[in-house]
Write a protein that holds these residues in place. Sequence first.
Motif, PDB file in Angstrom:
ATOM      1  N   ASP A  55      43.931  23.826 -34.311  1.00 26.05           N
ATOM      2  CA  ASP A  55      43.750  24.886 -33.316  1.00 26.05           C
ATOM      3  C   ASP A  55      42.372  24.724 -32.659  1.00 26.05           C
ATOM      4  O   ASP A  55      41.383  25.296 -33.117  1.00 26.05           O
ATOM      5  CB  ASP A  55      43.883  26.259 -33.990  1.00 26.05           C
ATOM      6  N   ARG A  56      42.315  23.977 -31.581  1.00 24.64           N
ATOM      7  CA  ARG A  56      41.037  23.673 -30.941  1.00 24.64           C
ATOM      8  C   ARG A  56      40.360  24.943 -30.426  1.00 24.64           C
ATOM      9  O   ARG A  56      39.135  25.098 -30.543  1.00 24.64           O
ATOM     10  CB  ARG A  56      41.251  22.677 -29.801  1.00 24.64           C
ATOM     11  N   ALA A  57      41.132  25.856 -29.866  1.00 26.98           N
ATOM     12  CA  ALA A  57      40.532  27.084 -29.327  1.00 26.98           C
ATOM     13  C   ALA A  57      39.845  27.884 -30.428  1.00 26.98           C
ATOM     14  O   ALA A  57      38.744  28.428 -30.232  1.00 26.98           O
ATOM     15  CB  ALA A  57      41.587  27.931 -28.628  1.00 26.98           C
ATOM     16  N   ALA A  75      38.477  19.768 -45.684  1.00 29.28           N
ATOM     17  CA  ALA A  75      39.876  20.177 -45.522  1.00 29.28           C
ATOM     18  C   ALA A  75      40.784  18.964 -45.331  1.00 29.28           C
ATOM     19  O   ALA A  75      40.611  18.190 -44.382  1.00 29.28           O
ATOM     20  CB  ALA A  75      40.003  21.118 -44.326  1.00 29.28           C
ATOM     21  N   ALA A  76      41.739  18.798 -46.238  1.00 31.85           N
ATOM     22  CA  ALA A  76      42.686  17.682 -46.144  1.00 31.85           C
ATOM     23  C   ALA A  76      43.784  17.879 -47.169  1.00 31.85           C
ATOM     24  O   ALA A  76      43.579  18.498 -48.215  1.00 31.85           O
ATOM     25  CB  ALA A  76      41.990  16.350 -46.394  1.00 31.85           C
ATOM     26  N   LYS A  89      52.969  14.274 -42.527  1.00 29.90           N
ATOM     27  CA  LYS A  89      52.177  15.449 -42.865  1.00 29.90           C
ATOM     28  C   LYS A  89      50.708  15.076 -43.012  1.00 29.90           C
ATOM     29  O   LYS A  89      49.813  15.818 -42.576  1.00 29.90           O
ATOM     30  CB  LYS A  89      52.699  16.061 -44.170  1.00 29.90           C
ATOM     31  N   TYR A  90      50.445  13.918 -43.585  1.00 30.74           N
ATOM     32  CA  TYR A  90      49.065  13.490 -43.841  1.00 30.74           C
ATOM     33  C   TYR A  90      48.384  12.982 -42.570  1.00 30.74           C
ATOM     34  O   TYR A  90      47.212  13.273 -42.327  1.00 30.74           O
ATOM     35  CB  TYR A  90      49.051  12.439 -44.964  1.00 30.74           C
ATOM     36  N   VAL A  95      44.359  13.355 -40.003  1.00 29.07           N
ATOM     37  CA  VAL A  95      43.794  12.547 -38.929  1.00 29.07           C
ATOM     38  C   VAL A  95      43.692  13.330 -37.621  1.00 29.07           C
ATOM     39  O   VAL A  95      42.613  13.443 -37.030  1.00 29.07           O
ATOM     40  CB  VAL A  95      44.603  11.252 -38.730  1.00 29.07           C
ATOM     41  N   ILE A  96      44.800  13.898 -37.179  1.00 29.01           N
ATOM     42  CA  ILE A  96      44.749  14.643 -35.909  1.00 29.01           C
ATOM     43  C   ILE A  96      43.880  15.891 -36.073  1.00 29.01           C
ATOM     44  O   ILE A  96      43.103  16.243 -35.178  1.00 29.01           O
ATOM     45  CB  ILE A  96      46.166  15.006 -35.428  1.00 29.01           C
ATOM     46  N   GLY A  97      43.977  16.553 -37.218  1.00 32.45           N
ATOM     47  CA  GLY A  97      43.116  17.707 -37.466  1.00 32.45           C
ATOM     48  C   GLY A  97      41.648  17.330 -37.445  1.00 32.45           C
ATOM     49  O   GLY A  97      40.812  18.026 -36.861  1.00 32.45           O
ATOM     50  N   SER A  98      41.305  16.207 -38.067  1.00 26.92           N
ATOM     51  CA  SER A  98      39.907  15.769 -38.094  1.00 26.92           C
ATOM     52  C   SER A  98      39.431  15.344 -36.705  1.00 26.92           C
ATOM     53  O   SER A  98      38.284  15.612 -36.327  1.00 26.92           O
ATOM     54  CB  SER A  98      39.732  14.612 -39.075  1.00 26.92           C
ATOM     55  N   LEU A  99      40.297  14.688 -35.960  1.00 21.04           N
ATOM     56  CA  LEU A  99      39.942  14.323 -34.590  1.00 21.04           C
ATOM     57  C   LEU A  99      39.640  15.574 -33.762  1.00 21.04           C
ATOM     58  O   LEU A  99      38.646  15.612 -33.011  1.00 21.04           O
ATOM     59  CB  LEU A  99      41.072  13.524 -33.946  1.00 21.04           C
ATOM     60  N   THR A 100      40.461  16.596 -33.913  1.00 22.84           N
ATOM     61  CA  THR A 100      40.243  17.851 -33.195  1.00 22.84           C
ATOM     62  C   THR A 100      38.906  18.471 -33.594  1.00 22.84           C
ATOM     63  O   THR A 100      38.145  18.960 -32.753  1.00 22.84           O
ATOM     64  CB  THR A 100      41.389  18.835 -33.470  1.00 22.84           C
ATOM     65  N   LEU A 101      38.602  18.435 -34.884  1.00 22.22           N
ATOM     66  CA  LEU A 101      37.341  18.977 -35.393  1.00 22.22           C
ATOM     67  C   LEU A 101      36.150  18.199 -34.843  1.00 22.22           C
ATOM     68  O   LEU A 101      35.142  18.788 -34.414  1.00 22.22           O
ATOM     69  CB  LEU A 101      37.352  18.931 -36.921  1.00 22.22           C
ATOM     70  N   VAL A 102      36.234  16.885 -34.851  1.00 26.21           N
ATOM     71  CA  VAL A 102      35.134  16.048 -34.347  1.00 26.21           C
ATOM     72  C   VAL A 102      34.907  16.324 -32.861  1.00 26.21           C
ATOM     73  O   VAL A 102      33.758  16.458 -32.404  1.00 26.21           O
ATOM     74  CB  VAL A 102      35.435  14.557 -34.606  1.00 26.21           C
TER      75      VAL A 102
END
Length: 328
Positions: A55-57, A75-76, A89-90, A95-102
């Motif tokens: 959730d980028r927003a 978080a992973a 799921k992983y 990966v996509i979650g971490s990319l969004t966070l970065v």
Amino acid sequence: MTKSVIVTGGAGYIGSHACKALRAAGYQPVTFDNLSTGWEDAVKFGPFEKGDLLDRARLDEVFAKYKPVAVMHFAAFSQVGESMSDPGKYWRNNVIGSLTLVEAAVAAGCPHFVFSSTCATYGDQDNVVLDEDSVQLPINSYGASKRAIEDILENFGAAYDLNHVIFRYFNVAGCDPDGEVGEFHQPETHLIPLMLDAIAGKRAALTIFGTDYDTPDGTCIRDYVHVCDLVDAHVLGLKWLENGKGSRVFNLGTGVGFSVRDVVDHSRAVTNKDVPIVEGDRRPGDCTKLVSGSARAIKELGWAPERSNLATMIDHAWKWHQTGHYEK
């Protein structure tokens, strides 16, 4: 003014211990967690912001609110067997979650990133003590997803001057000796809490997955690090970045491996109780022997894994498991 650090997964086992260490070091830990595996009861040392990495927003809101000096990213999803049966799921979450966070960190001008990686990125390299220069050949989706996040950090570091420290480690064990936070998963997959639950009668027996590995007693071998030593290293890594020393990778381990049966034997000595055991088949994606050295972290960070002996880790975990569990 107290400096804020966003701690993703701060309601989980390692993340909650990290929040306590950050608070003791003078920072304000801000837990960002979706509570899919974490526990709100574990958030005791700073603000809690519920949200998902995808959730980028929501991430942008939290970065704008706290203006953190750093992110500490725990978080992973981390179950090796599940990562083999459900790789999507992983890759999606990790990966996509971490990319969004970065991307959110870069957009917010947050300059420092401390990442909880894994020695599973090295794959199955037996009879060696792994160091930071060992070739990375992950054999499961969990390790592969963490390796991909390391690549993301390297690329973003080159493009945007996002300084990062990456920690690779194996099995984390033990609990806060003060009993403020501990280790509790649903479902539980970690060896020591499973073993202690079996001792306490909370499960029928401990299942040993695989007894035909090429090891002295046939069970796989792992390196164990006390969770409090581990999070101390993460705080040292943050200070390393704040002192302008640049991006760096550190392994965290003791260089000594223990088999599953070794852990069981140590538990008997600590608890004075027998462990009911059943033997099962190997799990897909499990390696035979994984041991990591920490010469770089000890020399460069000044890290001292003082609590990382098996008896202390089991003792602290046993005390926690007899006294407190979180509730959803």
